[in-house]
Design an enzyme around this catalytic site. Structure first.
Site, PDB file in Angstrom:
ATOM      1  N   ARG A   1      25.373 -10.783  56.311  1.00  0.00           N
ATOM      2  CA  ARG A   1      26.741 -11.250  56.571  1.00  0.00           C
ATOM      3  C   ARG A   1      27.287 -10.764  57.921  1.00  0.00           C
ATOM      4  NH1 ARG A   1      29.720 -12.882  51.728  1.00  0.00           N
ATOM      5  NH2 ARG A   1      28.189 -14.146  50.637  1.00  0.00           N
TER       6      ARG A   1
ATOM      7  N   ARG B   1      33.893 -12.286  58.223  1.00  0.00           N
ATOM      8  CA  ARG B   1      35.334 -11.996  58.305  1.00  0.00           C
ATOM      9  C   ARG B   1      35.711 -10.692  58.986  1.00  0.00           C
ATOM     10  NH1 ARG B   1      36.053 -13.394  52.091  1.00  0.00           N
ATOM     11  NH2 ARG B   1      34.002 -12.418  52.251  1.00  0.00           N
TER      12      ARG B   1
ATOM     13  N   ARG C   1      37.290 -20.063  62.053  1.00  0.00           N
ATOM     14  CA  ARG C   1      37.466 -20.574  60.690  1.00  0.00           C
ATOM     15  C   ARG C   1      38.844 -21.206  60.523  1.00  0.00           C
ATOM     16  NH1 ARG C   1      37.588 -16.980  55.264  1.00  0.00           N
ATOM     17  NH2 ARG C   1      39.487 -16.319  56.289  1.00  0.00           N
TER      18      ARG C   1
ATOM     19  N   ASP D   1      25.247 -21.176  53.692  1.00  0.00           N
ATOM     20  CA  ASP D   1      25.422 -20.525  52.396  1.00  0.00           C
ATOM     21  C   ASP D   1      24.304 -20.958  51.455  1.00  0.00           C
ATOM     22  OD1 ASP D   1      27.673 -18.824  51.005  1.00  0.00           O
ATOM     23  OD2 ASP D   1      26.888 -20.187  49.493  1.00  0.00           O
TER      24      ASP D   1
ATOM     25  N   TYR E   1      25.105 -20.239  39.527  1.00  0.00           N
ATOM     26  CA  TYR E   1      26.315 -20.924  40.017  1.00  0.00           C
ATOM     27  C   TYR E   1      26.353 -22.385  39.555  1.00  0.00           C
ATOM     28  CZ  TYR E   1      27.122 -16.846  42.936  1.00  0.00           C
ATOM     29  OH  TYR E   1      27.365 -15.564  43.353  1.00  0.00           O
TER      30      TYR E   1
HETATM   31  C1  CP3 Z   1      25.749 -15.269  46.044  1.00  0.00           C
HETATM   32  C2  CP3 Z   1      25.720 -15.738  47.483  1.00  0.00           C
HETATM   33  C3  CP3 Z   1      26.556 -16.706  48.089  1.00  0.00           C
HETATM   34  N1  CP3 Z   1      26.172 -16.812  49.396  1.00  0.00           N
HETATM   35  C4  CP3 Z   1      25.159 -15.951  49.659  1.00  0.00           C
HETATM   36  C5  CP3 Z   1      24.823 -15.292  48.470  1.00  0.00           C
HETATM   37  C6  CP3 Z   1      23.681 -14.331  48.289  1.00  0.00           C
HETATM   38  C7  CP3 Z   1      23.912 -13.012  48.920  1.00  0.00           C
HETATM   39  C8  CP3 Z   1      25.032 -12.225  48.354  1.00  0.00           C
HETATM   40  O1  CP3 Z   1      24.927 -11.787  47.191  1.00  0.00           O
HETATM   41  O2  CP3 Z   1      26.027 -12.037  49.075  1.00  0.00           O
HETATM   42  C9  CP3 Z   1      24.434 -15.756  50.900  1.00  0.00           C
HETATM   43  C10 CP3 Z   1      25.123 -15.994  52.176  1.00  0.00           C
HETATM   44  N2  CP3 Z   1      26.426 -16.309  52.424  1.00  0.00           N
HETATM   45  C11 CP3 Z   1      26.623 -16.430  53.761  1.00  0.00           C
HETATM   46  C12 CP3 Z   1      25.374 -16.236  54.403  1.00  0.00           C
HETATM   47  C13 CP3 Z   1      25.165 -16.430  55.884  1.00  0.00           C
HETATM   48  C14 CP3 Z   1      24.283 -15.486  56.551  1.00  0.00           C
HETATM   49  C15 CP3 Z   1      24.783 -14.070  56.633  1.00  0.00           C
HETATM   50  O3  CP3 Z   1      25.797 -13.843  57.303  1.00  0.00           O
HETATM   51  O4  CP3 Z   1      24.119 -13.173  56.066  1.00  0.00           O
HETATM   52  C16 CP3 Z   1      24.442 -15.934  53.423  1.00  0.00           C
HETATM   53  C17 CP3 Z   1      22.968 -15.581  53.563  1.00  0.00           C
HETATM   54  C18 CP3 Z   1      27.884 -16.730  54.435  1.00  0.00           C
HETATM   55  C19 CP3 Z   1      29.144 -16.622  53.674  1.00  0.00           C
HETATM   56  N3  CP3 Z   1      29.379 -17.028  52.385  1.00  0.00           N
HETATM   57  C20 CP3 Z   1      30.695 -16.839  52.084  1.00  0.00           C
HETATM   58  C21 CP3 Z   1      31.347 -16.305  53.221  1.00  0.00           C
HETATM   59  C22 CP3 Z   1      32.836 -15.973  53.342  1.00  0.00           C
HETATM   60  C23 CP3 Z   1      33.540 -17.226  53.729  1.00  0.00           C
HETATM   61  C24 CP3 Z   1      34.894 -16.974  54.323  1.00  0.00           C
HETATM   62  O5  CP3 Z   1      35.812 -16.683  53.553  1.00  0.00           O
HETATM   63  O6  CP3 Z   1      35.018 -17.062  55.540  1.00  0.00           O
HETATM   64  C25 CP3 Z   1      30.375 -16.182  54.226  1.00  0.00           C
HETATM   65  C26 CP3 Z   1      30.575 -15.724  55.653  1.00  0.00           C
HETATM   66  C27 CP3 Z   1      31.365 -17.212  50.798  1.00  0.00           C
HETATM   67  C28 CP3 Z   1      30.606 -17.071  49.547  1.00  0.00           C
HETATM   68  N4  CP3 Z   1      29.339 -17.547  49.312  1.00  0.00           N
HETATM   69  C29 CP3 Z   1      28.942 -17.196  48.035  1.00  0.00           C
HETATM   70  C30 CP3 Z   1      30.011 -16.514  47.420  1.00  0.00           C
HETATM   71  C31 CP3 Z   1      29.979 -15.936  46.016  1.00  0.00           C
HETATM   72  C32 CP3 Z   1      31.056 -16.461  48.350  1.00  0.00           C
HETATM   73  C33 CP3 Z   1      32.455 -15.950  48.107  1.00  0.00           C
HETATM   74  C34 CP3 Z   1      32.526 -14.482  48.194  1.00  0.00           C
HETATM   75  C35 CP3 Z   1      32.765 -14.046  49.607  1.00  0.00           C
HETATM   76  O7  CP3 Z   1      33.651 -14.620  50.248  1.00  0.00           O
HETATM   77  O8  CP3 Z   1      32.083 -13.103  50.055  1.00  0.00           O
HETATM   78  C36 CP3 Z   1      27.633 -17.505  47.444  1.00  0.00           C
END
Ligand code: CP3
Length: 351
Positions: free
Chosen positions: A36, A40, A49, A86, A160
Site C-alpha cells: 500500500r 492515503r 483521488r 485492487d 468478498y
Molecule cells: C483485502 C484486499 C483488498 N485490496 C487488497 C487486499 C489484500 C491485501 C490486504 O489485506 O490489504 C490489495 C490491494 N489494495 C490496493 C492495492 C494496490 C497496491 C498497493 O498499494 O499495495 C493492493 C495490492 C489499493 C487500495 N485498496 C483500497 C485502498 C484505499 C482506497 C482509498 O480510500 O483511497 C487502496 C489504496 C481499498 C480497499 N480494497 C480492499 C478493501 C477491504 C479496501 C477498503 C479498506 C481500505 O480502505 O484499506 C480489498
C-alpha cells in the site's frame, strides 16, 4: 529457481536489486518496498483521488493509476513499484458490480451467498485499462526499479464475492464451502481461471514479478485450508509459471503462522511474504534454505517511529541476514503513518 531468458538475466542481476533477490541473490542493504505504498498517507495521492472522484475511478484511469504507482517511487526511491489497483477488479471482471462505501470498504452485488454463478455475466474488458496502466508505469520507471503486479488469491477474493462485502470472520464463504462444496469449488475454479489470464496479461504488459495476496488464508480449518488456499494457489503458480516462466511469484498468505512451511512447499511460490505476527527467526529456521523472504515490519511500529521502529528493523534484518531478503511491512501501510518515519526507515536501511 526457474530458467529465465538470457537477456532478462543480465538486466535483472545488474540493474534491479529486488528481482535479483527474487532469483535467490542476497543484497545488502535489502531491496525495499511497502505494501500500500501508494495511498492515503501521501498528500499527492489524496489530491488526485479528490480530483478524479474516488478510488475505483483511479483504478480504471491508466493515466492517473500510473501516476499514483510512480508517486512513491519518485518520493522515496523504493526498489519495487506495485501496480495501483485492487484485488476486487477480478469479481468486477467476472460480472459483479463493485463500489467502495466511504469509510466502510468494498461492496459487491449481487452477493453469491448460495454460490449461484448464473448471476454473473463475464466482463473481462473491465481489465483492459489495468494492462494500459502497467505499460505506462514501465515506460516511466527508473532502470533499477522492479515492476510488481498482483492479484488476490482465490479464497480471499471469494470471501468478498460470497458476502458482497468484507466481514470479520469470512463466515458467509466458510458456510457456503461446508454446505455446498461443489458450488464453492466452481466459484474457486472460475476465480482461478480469471486470475491466471489476468496475471499473464499483466506480465505481457510488463510486470516483472507478481504478488498473490491471501489476506484471509488464516481463517480456515486444516482440510479447508488445503482445498481453498493450497490447491488454488498451486494451480495459479503452475499455470502462470508454465505460460510466463520469467515472472517471479511472491505468495503472501496472511495469518497462517506455522502453516507457512506447508504453504511454501505445496504452492511452489518463488518467495514468501511474512505478516508481522511471524517471528523472522522462526521463519529463517523453518523455510527452505536460500528461499527469498519478504517482510515483516509491523505497520504500527512504522507509525510509532523512534526507538520502537529502530529495534524492530534491526531484529528483522538480523534474523534474515543469511538469506535473500526483501524488506517490507507485514501488511499495508496505514493512513496515519508519518512520512518522516518512512524516510527514516529508508535512511536506516540504506545507511
Ligand atoms: C483485502 C484486499 C483488498 N485490496 C487488497 C487486499 C489484500 C491485501 C490486504 O489485506 O490489504 C490489495 C490491494 N489494495 C490496493 C492495492 C494496490 C497496491 C498497493 O498499494 O499495495 C493492493 C495490492 C489499493 C487500495 N485498496 C483500497 C485502498 C484505499 C482506497 C482509498 O480510500 O483511497 C487502496 C489504496 C481499498 C480497499 N480494497 C480492499 C478493501 C477491504 C479496501 C477498503 C479498506 C481500505 O480502505 O484499506 C480489498
Amino acid at each position: 529457481m526457474h530458467p529465465i531468458p538470457a537477456e532478462l538475466t543480465l538486466e535483472t542481476a545488474v540493474e534491479r536489486p529486488l528481482l535479483a533477490v527474487l532469483r535467490g541473490e542476497r543484497r545488502d542493504p535489502p531491496p525495499v518496498w511497502l505494501m500500500r505504498q501508494a495511498g492515503r498517507y501521501l498528500p499527492e495521492y489524496r489530491a488526485l483521488r479528490e480530483e478524479k472522484g474516488g478510488f475505483l475511478a483511479l483504478c480504471y484511469d491508466p493515466e492517473a493509476a500510473a501516476e499514483i504507482t510512480l508517486q512513491p517511487i519518485r518520493r522515496f526511491g523504493f526498489d519495487g513499484a506495485i501496480l495501483f489497483s485492487d484485488i476486487l477488479v477480478i469479481p468486477h471482471a467476472l460480472g459483479q458490480e463493485l463500489w467502495f462505501e466511504a469509510g466502510e470498504g468494498p461492496r459487491l452485488a449481487p452477493p453469491l451467498l448460495d454460490g449461484d454463478l448464473l448471476m454473473l455475466v463475464a466482463a473481462r474488458e473491465r481489465l483492459a485499462p489495468i494492462y494500459e496502466t502497467v505499460k505506462r508505469v514501465v515506460a516511466g520507471l527508473p532502470g533499477e526499479t522492479t515492476m510488481l503486479g498482483f492479484a488476490g488469491s482465490p479464497w480471499t477474493v471469494a470471501t468478498y464475492m460470497v458476502a458482497g462485502a468484507g466481514s470479520k470472520d469470512q463466515g458467509a464463504a466458510r458456510r457456503l464451502a461446508y454446505r455446498d462444496p461443489g458450488a464453492f469449488q466452481r466459484l474457486i475454479d472460475v476465480i482461478v481461471a480469471a486470475t491466471i489470464d489476468y496475471l499473464v496479461g499483466q506480465v505481457d504488459a510488463g510486470v516483472m514479478a507478481i504478488q498473490l495476496f491471501d489476506s484471509w488464508a488464516g481463517s480456515l480449518a486444516p482440510d479447508e485450508f488445503r482445498k481453498w488456499v493450497l490447491a488454488p494457489n498451486r494451480a495459479i503458480v503452475d499455470a502462470v509459471r508454465a505460460a510466463r516462466p520469467h515472472a517471479a511469484i511472491i505468495g503472501f498468505p496472511k495469518g497462517i503462522g506455522e502453516k507457512l512451511s506447508v504453504y511454501v512447499r505445496e504452492t511452489g511460490v518463488d518467495a514468501v511474504g511474512l505478516d508481522e505476527t511471524i517471528d523472522p527467526f522462526w521463519a529463517d529456521g523453518a523455510l527452505p534454505r536460500g528461499m527469498p523472504v519478504q517482510g515483516n515490519l509491523d505497520p504500527l511500529a512504522l507509525v510509532a517511529g523512534g526507538a520502537a521502529l529502530e529495534s524492530a528493523v534491526a531484529r528483522i534484518r538480523a534474523a534474515l541476514k543469511d538469506r535473500p531478503h526483501i524488506f517490507n511491512l507485514g501488511h499495508g501501510i496505514v493512513p496515519e503513518t508519518p512520512i518522516v518515519h518512512v524516510e527514516h526507515l529508508l535512511a536506516m536501511l540504506r545507511g
